[in-house]
Design an enzyme around this catalytic site. Structure first.
Site, PDB file in Angstrom:
ATOM      1  N   SER A 117       0.845  -1.185   0.000  1.00 28.45           N
ATOM      2  CA  SER A 117       0.000   0.000   0.000  1.00 28.45           C
ATOM      3  C   SER A 117       0.883   1.238   0.000  1.00 28.45           C
ATOM      4  CB  SER A 117      -0.899   0.030   1.243  1.00 28.45           C
ATOM      5  OG  SER A 117      -1.567   1.282   1.367  1.00 28.45           O
ATOM      6  N   TYR A 137      -1.245  -0.509  10.418  1.00 31.66           N
ATOM      7  CA  TYR A 137      -1.465  -0.933   9.034  1.00 31.66           C
ATOM      8  C   TYR A 137      -0.326  -0.446   8.140  1.00 31.66           C
ATOM      9  CZ  TYR A 137      -3.633  -1.254   4.400  1.00 31.66           C
ATOM     10  OH  TYR A 137      -3.887  -1.529   3.091  1.00 31.66           O
TER      11      TYR A 137
END
Length: 261
Positions: A141, A154
């Site tokens: 990501s 995350y």
């Protein structure tokens, strides 16, 4: 076995990015092994892909945060010589700030996004090296670059995925194994809903088909880092060059002058 004839094992395959990868590889004529927790969705996807593309699709239900399920998928990757591409896609997003996280939610996030991904890559890499071919695709990501986004756990897991992919490339590329890290930004998938995040509150969201098609173009070009939402490719080159310049200025025999008393 060369990638063009390989069976593709995809984790997190029941929806979103994983299901779209399954569709795209099916269009290319690859047989598939689909891994996810949701057996009902996997079965529905399997039926459609078999009917539309006349390929072989096997369902392998597994919760990769559970050691016994993870072991089953690891064993399959180690022992099935037909599997020549691993799409390491299964992952969780983070809901809430760091102080709102529970020990269980942190553990689950770390287990799926880093430990399971690493162990699956480790399970298949020796066989790929032995055959001199194979591909490992790790879904990261752009949050890996952005601690400002307030998704600390995350983002840290996705920074791990990026670093791991770069390290694996250093170790495996000369032995015929291709490693790709795909770094999406916000993409329209169920990931957000499962994390309790309303995707409609985000200002810009990429459609999942566009994301995967771009990632596969990077795959075909054998890119190490593919960032579909990055419109100025040189930004990544500049960042990587700055990192290498920083490393060239590290001289470990002595502390830097500014730290000397």
């Amino acid at each position: 076995m060369k990638n063009e004839n390989a069976v593709v094992l995809i984790t997190g395959a029941s929806s979103g990015i994983g299901a779209t990868y399954a569709d795209r590889f099916a269009q290319r004529g690859h047989d598939l092994v689909l891994v996810a927790r949701d057996r009902t969705r996997l079965d529905a996807l399997t039926t459609r892909l078999r009917n539309e593309f006349n390929i072989a699709v096997e369902v392998l239900p597994a919760d990769l945060t559970q050691p016994s399920d993870l072991q089953v998928v690891e064993d399959r990757l180690r022992n099935d010589a037909r599997i020549g591409i691993l799409i390491n896609n299964a992952g969780l997003a983070q809901a809430g700030s760091f102080v709102q996280q529970t020990p269980d939610s942190i553990d689950q996030l770390l287990t799926l996004n880093t430990q399971a991904l690493t162990r699956l890559a480790a399970a298949v890499a020796p066989r790929f090296v032995q055959s001199g071919s194979g591909a490992i695709v790790n879904i990261g990501s752009v949050v890996a670059f952005a601690p400002e986004f307030g998704m600390s756990v995350y983002g840290a897991t996705k920074a791990f995925v990026l670093f791991l992919s770069q390290g694996l490339n250093q170790e495996l590329s000369s032995r015929g194994v291709y490693v790709q890290a795909v770094l999406p930004a916000a993409t329209r998938t169920d990931l957000w809903q499962r994390a309790g995040i309303d995707i409609n509150t985000l200002p810009e969201v990429m459609e999942v088909g566009e994301l995967v098609d771009a990632a596969l173009l990077g795959f075909d070009r054998r890119e190490l880092i593919t960032i579909p939402p990055l419109h100025v490719a040189e930004r990544w080159d500049t960042l990587d060059a700055a990192r290498q310049g920083l490393m060239s200025d590290i001289r470990q025999a002595q502390a830097a002058e500014r730290y000397r008393v």
